[in-house]
Design a protein around this motif. Sequence first.
Motif, short mmCIF file in Angstrom:
data_model
loop_
_atom_site.label_atom_id
_atom_site.label_comp_id
_atom_site.label_asym_id
_atom_site.label_seq_id
_atom_site.Cartn_x
_atom_site.Cartn_y
_atom_site.Cartn_z
N VAL A 1 -11.26 -7.19 -0.79
CA VAL A 1 -10.07 -8.02 -0.63
C VAL A 1 -8.88 -7.11 -0.37
N GLN A 2 -8.07 -7.48 0.61
CA GLN A 2 -6.89 -6.71 0.99
C GLN A 2 -5.73 -7.68 1.20
N ASN A 3 -4.52 -7.16 1.20
CA ASN A 3 -3.35 -7.98 1.52
C ASN A 3 -3.18 -8.13 3.02
N GLU A 4 -3.52 -7.10 3.75
CA GLU A 4 -3.40 -7.08 5.21
C GLU A 4 -4.56 -6.30 5.80
N SER B 1 -11.32 -6.15 6.91
CA SER B 1 -12.40 -5.53 6.14
C SER B 1 -13.72 -6.14 6.58
N TRP C 1 -7.55 -10.31 6.95
CA TRP C 1 -6.71 -10.75 5.84
C TRP C 1 -5.30 -11.08 6.30
N SER C 2 -4.81 -10.44 7.34
CA SER C 2 -3.46 -10.70 7.84
C SER C 2 -3.33 -12.11 8.40
N LYS D 1 -5.77 -14.53 7.88
CA LYS D 1 -6.59 -15.44 7.05
C LYS D 1 -7.72 -16.07 7.86
#
Length: 69
Positions: free
Chosen positions: A16-19, A22, A37-38, A40
């Motif tokens: 899990v990343q914020n931006e 992965s 992640w950026s 979604k």
Amino acid sequence: MTVIVINEHAFTDAPVQNEGISKGYVFNGDWRIVVDWSNKLCWAEKYPERKTKIKSVRLAVKGECHPYY
């Protein structure tokens, strides 16, 4: 190992990343996943044109997806 559940469907080890992006392995589907992640979004590595909106992400509970996790 940390396993997350994406959209209550894919049990994966993707971090899990914020931006950023992965990659991980989907245990209950036997395929590789890419997670943006950026934006979604997530998709099968082999099918980048089939993107799915991420609606939920949570930690998996050990044993809830037996025998995979």
